[in-house]
Design an enzyme around this catalytic site. Structure first.
Site: not given
Length: 317
Positions: A230, A259, A278
């Site tokens: 993360r 993000e 991601h």
């Protein structure tokens, strides 16, 4: 086979927002479970994508027959408040932890090799460079922070490289195959020796900015940082500064904070940074794995057995 009543949420959403609906329905077909609208007969809720937390909270609170809520991701930081607010006897939340380990660990290895070999710099080159760059992974020291499914799968993938692997765990235990296992409070002891630092830990209140300015400064100036967990586990401003100043050798990032990373962010122009959006696991990779997790937990609930991937609501993962 079972006729267990299962509700898939969100009930009506574009395919992109509910990527898990199709694999969940395949799991229902495999087990004989019935898809039903949310109601008194619902025993299991499958969260198949982005869902409003207020909607999920109401769904759980207003339907006491729900015994299992299957979440679609391995990390559950986005659901922590909902899980804690709806806590009751006879209800468990299950995540996909462990289900996606293979593709994510594979991506972590790819980022490790690429950043050690300075491919993030080579890919930006527009002329033949005379400077020699690159560090071999063979014989190096890899530090993996987090010994869950991804961390242990990466440990397995690293075996052919004859590396020394140190694992960092939250609760004291030995990890088979690791040269050394230490708890998080001893991270600073092992950080300076690492050639590669892989962040594979869960994001909790206690791990936010786990890698900040001081820990980046403690790393070798040739070491690379890889984050496939993360974004907020790493202090982005501190990382930008460390890369610009040459405090560390490079960074391979599949997750960032914020993000998505905004256009014009300094990381985009940092030659030592390799960023992927991601996508350590794409939908094509994830769907069959999520299908298998849903299938397993339908069968576990039907047989009154412990589901797979139960979340520790207090710990947050």
């Amino acid at each position: 086979m079972t006729d267990l009543a299962v509700t898939i949420l969100p009930a009506a959403a574009p395919e992109a927002a509910a990527w898990g609906a199709a694999p969940a329905r395949r799991a229902l077909a495999e087990t004989g479970a019935r898809e039903v609208e949310l109601g008194d007969e619902t025993r299991m809720i499958v969260v198949a994508g982005r869902v409003d937390q207020a909607e999920l909270r109401r769904a759980v609170d207003e339907h006491p027959g729900v015994a299992v809520v299957q979440l679609p991701s391995a990390g559950v930081d986005a659901y922590v408040e909902t899980m804690r607010a709806t806590r009751r006897d006879g209800l468990v939340f299950t995540s996909a932890k462990g289900a996606y380990s293979a593709p994510v660990a594979e991506h972590a290895l790819a980022l490790t090799l690429a950043t050690l070999r300075s491919l993030q710099i080579r890919a930006r080159a527009s002329s033949w460079e005379q400077t020699q760059r690159g560090i071999s992974l063979n014989g190096g020291h890899v530090l993996i922070i987090g010994a869950g499914g991804i961390g242990t799968e990466l440990l397995r993938l690293l075996q052919p490289f004859d590396v020394e692997v140190s694992m960092v765990v939250r609760t004291a235990r030995e990890v088979e195959g690791a040269a050394r296992t230490v708890t998080t409070d001893r991270l600073d002891e092992v950080l300076p020796d690492a050639d590669v630092v892989v962040v594979a830990a869960a994001l909790t209140e206690g791990t936010t900015s786990l890698i900040g300015a001081e820990r980046l400064a403690a790393m070798k100036d040739t070491a690379v940082l890889v984050n496939i967990a993360r974004g907020p586990l790493v202090d982005t401003d501190a990382l930008v500064a460390a890369l610009a100043e040459g405090t560390i050798g490079g960074a391979g990032l599949d997750v960032v904070d914020p993000e998505p990373l905004p256009d014009g962010h300094p990381l985009w122009n940092e030659p030592r940074a390799l960023i992927t959006p991601h996508q350590a696991n794409t939908d094509d990779m994830t769907e069959p794995l999520f299908q298998e997790r849903v299938r397993a937990n339908i069968e576990a609930l039907a047989a009154a057995k412990e589901p797979v991937g139960v979340v520790d609501v207090d710990a947050g993962y």
